[in-house]
Design a protein around this motif. Structure first.
Motif, mmCIF file in Angstrom:
data_model
loop_
_atom_site.group_PDB
_atom_site.id
_atom_site.type_symbol
_atom_site.label_atom_id
_atom_site.label_comp_id
_atom_site.label_asym_id
_atom_site.label_seq_id
_atom_site.Cartn_x
_atom_site.Cartn_y
_atom_site.Cartn_z
ATOM 1 N N ARG A 1 0.786 -1.236 0.103
ATOM 2 C CA ARG A 1 -0.023 0.048 0.134
ATOM 3 C C ARG A 1 0.873 1.128 0.005
ATOM 4 O O ARG A 1 0.394 2.185 -0.293
ATOM 5 C CB ARG A 1 -0.887 -0.054 1.258
ATOM 6 C CG ARG A 1 -1.575 1.240 1.452
ATOM 7 C CD ARG A 1 -2.968 1.686 0.505
ATOM 8 N NE ARG A 1 -3.426 2.980 0.836
ATOM 9 C CZ ARG A 1 -4.330 3.047 1.619
ATOM 10 N NH1 ARG A 1 -4.822 2.267 2.519
ATOM 11 N NH2 ARG A 1 -4.834 4.180 1.522
ATOM 12 N N TYR A 2 2.085 1.179 0.481
ATOM 13 C CA TYR A 2 2.770 2.428 0.786
ATOM 14 C C TYR A 2 4.131 2.157 0.242
ATOM 15 O O TYR A 2 4.481 0.903 -0.330
ATOM 16 C CB TYR A 2 3.214 2.707 2.296
ATOM 17 C CG TYR A 2 1.735 2.908 2.902
ATOM 18 C CD1 TYR A 2 1.077 4.041 3.055
ATOM 19 C CD2 TYR A 2 1.317 1.628 3.686
ATOM 20 C CE1 TYR A 2 -0.085 4.043 3.617
ATOM 21 C CE2 TYR A 2 0.203 1.802 4.452
ATOM 22 C CZ TYR A 2 -0.736 2.983 4.432
ATOM 23 O OH TYR A 2 -1.922 3.138 5.164
ATOM 24 N N MET A 3 5.150 3.170 0.070
ATOM 25 C CA MET A 3 6.395 3.082 -0.254
ATOM 26 C C MET A 3 7.245 4.131 0.516
ATOM 27 O O MET A 3 6.695 5.105 1.016
ATOM 28 C CB MET A 3 6.817 3.105 -1.730
ATOM 29 C CG MET A 3 6.184 4.634 -2.373
ATOM 30 S SD MET A 3 6.464 4.424 -4.085
ATOM 31 C CE MET A 3 5.757 5.980 -4.511
ATOM 32 N N VAL A 4 8.346 3.775 0.787
ATOM 33 C CA VAL A 4 9.248 4.733 1.410
ATOM 34 C C VAL A 4 10.483 5.225 0.766
ATOM 35 O O VAL A 4 11.017 4.322 -0.231
ATOM 36 C CB VAL A 4 9.930 4.158 2.835
ATOM 37 C CG1 VAL A 4 10.837 2.803 2.376
ATOM 38 C CG2 VAL A 4 10.622 5.179 3.744
ATOM 39 N N THR A 5 10.728 6.487 0.491
ATOM 40 C CA THR A 5 11.925 6.891 -0.083
ATOM 41 C C THR A 5 12.707 7.745 0.710
ATOM 42 O O THR A 5 12.338 8.170 2.020
ATOM 43 C CB THR A 5 11.508 7.928 -0.976
ATOM 44 O OG1 THR A 5 10.786 9.001 -0.422
ATOM 45 C CG2 THR A 5 10.280 7.340 -1.892
ATOM 46 N N ARG A 6 14.216 7.523 0.500
ATOM 47 C CA ARG A 6 15.269 8.331 1.392
ATOM 48 C C ARG A 6 15.619 9.447 0.506
ATOM 49 O O ARG A 6 16.292 9.049 -0.848
ATOM 50 C CB ARG A 6 16.020 7.186 1.670
ATOM 51 C CG ARG A 6 17.377 7.717 2.662
ATOM 52 C CD ARG A 6 17.154 8.461 3.848
ATOM 53 N NE ARG A 6 17.958 9.304 4.064
ATOM 54 C CZ ARG A 6 19.013 9.243 4.867
ATOM 55 N NH1 ARG A 6 19.378 7.945 5.456
ATOM 56 N NH2 ARG A 6 19.882 10.255 5.009
ATOM 57 N N ASP A 7 15.852 10.669 0.960
ATOM 58 C CA ASP A 7 16.750 11.538 0.155
ATOM 59 C C ASP A 7 17.903 11.735 1.339
ATOM 60 O O ASP A 7 18.025 11.119 2.189
ATOM 61 C CB ASP A 7 15.933 12.821 -0.218
ATOM 62 C CG ASP A 7 15.172 13.527 1.104
ATOM 63 O OD1 ASP A 7 15.786 13.464 2.202
ATOM 64 O OD2 ASP A 7 14.110 14.001 0.933
ATOM 65 N N TYR A 8 18.700 13.011 1.086
ATOM 66 C CA TYR A 8 19.674 13.194 1.841
ATOM 67 C C TYR A 8 19.633 13.453 3.348
ATOM 68 O O TYR A 8 20.323 13.125 4.332
ATOM 69 C CB TYR A 8 20.595 14.197 1.255
ATOM 70 C CG TYR A 8 22.178 14.203 1.850
ATOM 71 C CD1 TYR A 8 22.927 13.239 1.899
ATOM 72 C CD2 TYR A 8 22.432 15.445 2.823
ATOM 73 C CE1 TYR A 8 24.253 13.088 2.468
ATOM 74 C CE2 TYR A 8 23.829 15.452 3.534
ATOM 75 C CZ TYR A 8 24.546 14.156 3.122
ATOM 76 O OH TYR A 8 25.794 14.309 3.823
ATOM 77 N N LEU A 9 18.394 14.227 3.640
ATOM 78 C CA LEU A 9 18.153 14.610 4.928
ATOM 79 C C LEU A 9 17.066 14.200 5.670
ATOM 80 O O LEU A 9 16.976 14.232 6.895
ATOM 81 C CB LEU A 9 17.893 16.235 5.198
ATOM 82 C CG LEU A 9 19.267 17.195 4.866
ATOM 83 C CD1 LEU A 9 18.912 18.195 4.836
ATOM 84 C CD2 LEU A 9 20.294 16.727 5.827
ATOM 85 N N SER A 10 16.138 13.557 4.555
ATOM 86 C CA SER A 10 14.898 12.776 5.184
ATOM 87 C C SER A 10 14.476 11.669 4.760
ATOM 88 O O SER A 10 15.066 11.127 3.682
ATOM 89 C CB SER A 10 13.886 13.862 5.157
ATOM 90 O OG SER A 10 13.447 14.229 3.803
ATOM 91 N N ILE A 11 13.555 10.912 5.440
ATOM 92 C CA ILE A 11 12.840 9.572 4.859
ATOM 93 C C ILE A 11 11.299 9.968 4.963
ATOM 94 O O ILE A 11 10.871 10.547 5.692
ATOM 95 C CB ILE A 11 13.198 8.523 5.713
ATOM 96 C CG1 ILE A 11 12.919 7.098 5.118
ATOM 97 C CG2 ILE A 11 12.891 8.607 7.199
ATOM 98 C CD1 ILE A 11 13.504 5.989 5.879
ATOM 99 N N LYS A 12 10.739 9.368 3.803
ATOM 100 C CA LYS A 12 9.302 9.972 3.355
ATOM 101 C C LYS A 12 8.429 8.709 3.194
ATOM 102 O O LYS A 12 8.864 7.749 2.608
ATOM 103 C CB LYS A 12 9.253 10.906 2.496
ATOM 104 C CG LYS A 12 9.668 12.135 2.717
ATOM 105 C CD LYS A 12 9.821 13.168 1.541
ATOM 106 C CE LYS A 12 10.410 14.297 1.746
ATOM 107 N NZ LYS A 12 10.541 15.284 0.638
ATOM 108 N N VAL A 13 7.201 8.571 3.913
ATOM 109 C CA VAL A 13 6.217 7.545 3.343
ATOM 110 C C VAL A 13 5.117 8.149 2.502
ATOM 111 O O VAL A 13 4.751 9.079 2.701
ATOM 112 C CB VAL A 13 5.730 6.860 4.814
ATOM 113 C CG1 VAL A 13 4.634 5.782 4.399
ATOM 114 C CG2 VAL A 13 6.958 6.264 5.837
ATOM 115 N N TRP A 14 5.056 7.366 1.243
ATOM 116 C CA TRP A 14 4.019 7.761 0.583
ATOM 117 C C TRP A 14 2.675 6.802 0.395
ATOM 118 O O TRP A 14 3.069 5.492 0.383
ATOM 119 C CB TRP A 14 4.484 7.722 -1.015
ATOM 120 C CG TRP A 14 5.767 8.976 -1.142
ATOM 121 C CD1 TRP A 14 6.985 8.545 -0.506
ATOM 122 C CD2 TRP A 14 5.820 10.136 -1.639
ATOM 123 N NE1 TRP A 14 7.902 9.700 -1.102
ATOM 124 C CE2 TRP A 14 7.136 10.680 -1.299
ATOM 125 C CE3 TRP A 14 4.641 10.955 -2.213
ATOM 126 C CZ2 TRP A 14 7.477 11.926 -1.948
ATOM 127 C CZ3 TRP A 14 5.050 12.061 -2.727
ATOM 128 C CH2 TRP A 14 6.399 12.594 -2.743
#
Length: 261
Positions: free
Chosen positions: A113-126
Motif C-alpha cells: 500500500r505504501y512506499m518509503v523514499t530516502r533523500d539526503y536529510l529525510s525519509i518519507k512514506v507515500w
C-alpha cells in the motif's frame, strides 16, 4: 518480481526486464537517455517491483521524483502511470537543494500500500493512492543542514543511504553518519538513534540510544555535531521479513541486532 520468473536491473539511464531462464538478452522497459547527452538533467537512482502486483514497478530519480509504471499499459514504460513529487519548501531553498532532494532509495511496504523514499536529510512514506505529497516525513539528521557546505566539499553530500521496512510495516530504518542508524515507529511517532560500533559488540549487550546536540550545553551522553565522524557511515540496512532482527553494514563490518523483547 512476485511472478518468480522475472527481475529488473537499473543503471543511470535505463531499466531492463530479465527472465530467469533467458541469460543472454533482456527487455528494455524504461529509457530516459536523451538524444543529446548534453540535455541530460536527471538519472535513475533506484527501482523496485511491487511486492504483489507483478505488472507494477517504481523508479526514483536524482530530481526527487518517483514514477510508478504499469507494464500492462505499454511495452516501453516511458510514460508513467503516477508521478509522486513533493513541492520544495521555498524557505529551505539553497545551492544544495537539488542535490539533497535526490532520492537514494525507494522500497514498497510489505502490504504493497505504501512506499518509503530516502533523500539526503529525510525519509518519507507515500500512499500509492496520493501522489501530491508524502503522508509522513521524518528528519534523519536535520542537524546537518548547516553543514552542507563542508559535506559538499568532502563529497559526503552524494552518499546514497538505503532504507528498510520492518516485517509488520510499522517501523522504518535508515542509516546516518558516525555509524548511527535511525529507526522510526510510525504508530507511536517515536524515533531512536542507535550506534553500530565494536565497543558495544559483546553478545547480549543492550544498545543505548544516542543523541546529537547542535550547540549550547552538551549533556553527558550526547555527542556534538562537530564531533561526528563522516567516514563512518551506514549506507546499507536490512530488516528481517518475519522476525525483529536487523542487519546494518558499517564500512567493512556487518552487524546483526535482535530485539531484546
Amino acid at each position: 518480481n512476485s511472478d518468480q520468473e522475472t527481475y529488473l536491473s537499473a543503471d543511470d539511464l535505463r531499466i531492463n526486464l530479465w527472465h530467469l531462464e533467458v541469460t543472454d538478452q533482456s527487455f528494455n522497459i524504461v529509457d530516459i537517455k536523451p538524444a543529446n547527452m548534453e540535455e541530460l538533467t536527471e538519472v535513475i537512482t533506484a527501482a523496485e517491483f511491487h511486492p504483489h502486483e507483478c505488472n507494477l514497478f517504481v523508479y526514483s530519480s536524482s530530481k526527487g521524483t518517483i514514477r510508478l509504471c504499469d507494464m500492462r499499459e505499454q511495452a516501453l514504460c516511458d510514460k508513467h502511470a503516477k508521478l509522486f513529487e513533493e513541492p520544495e519548501d521555498p524557505t529551505n531553498r539553497s545551492f544544495f537543494s537539488e542535490i539533497i532532494s535526490s532520492i537514494s532509495d525507494v522500497k514498497f511496504s510489505h502490504n504493497g500500500r505504501y512506499m518509503v523514499t530516502r533523500d539526503y536529510l529525510s525519509i518519507k512514506v507515500w500512499d500509492l493512492l496520493m501522489e501530491t505529497k508524502p503522508i509522513e516525513t521524518y528528519q534523519v539528521h536535520e542537524y546537518l543542514r548547516s553543514k552542507l557546505c563542508s559535506l559538499y566539499e568532502n563529497d559526503c553530500i552524494f552518499d546514497k543511504f538505503e532504507c528498510s521496512w520492518s516485517g509488520d510495516d510499522r517501523h522504518i530504518m535508515t542509516g546516518s553518519y558516525n555509524n548511527f542508524y535511525r529507526m522510526f515507529d510510525r504508530e507511536a511517532k517515536r524515533d531512536t538513534t542507535l550506534e553500530a560500533c565494536r565497543e558495544n559488540m559483546k553478545p547480549r549487550t543492550i544498545l543505548k540510544p544516542r543523541k546529537v546536540c547542535t550547540g549550547g550545553k552538551r549533556k553527558k551522553e550526547e555527542i556534538n555535531v562537530d564531533c561526528l565522524d563522516f567516514n563512518k557511515k551506514i549506507l546499507h540496512t536490512a530488516w528481517h521479513p518475519l522476525e525483529n532482527i536487523l542487519a546494518v553494514a558499517a564500512t567493512n563490518n556487518l552487524y546483526i541486532f535482535q530485539s531484546k523483547d
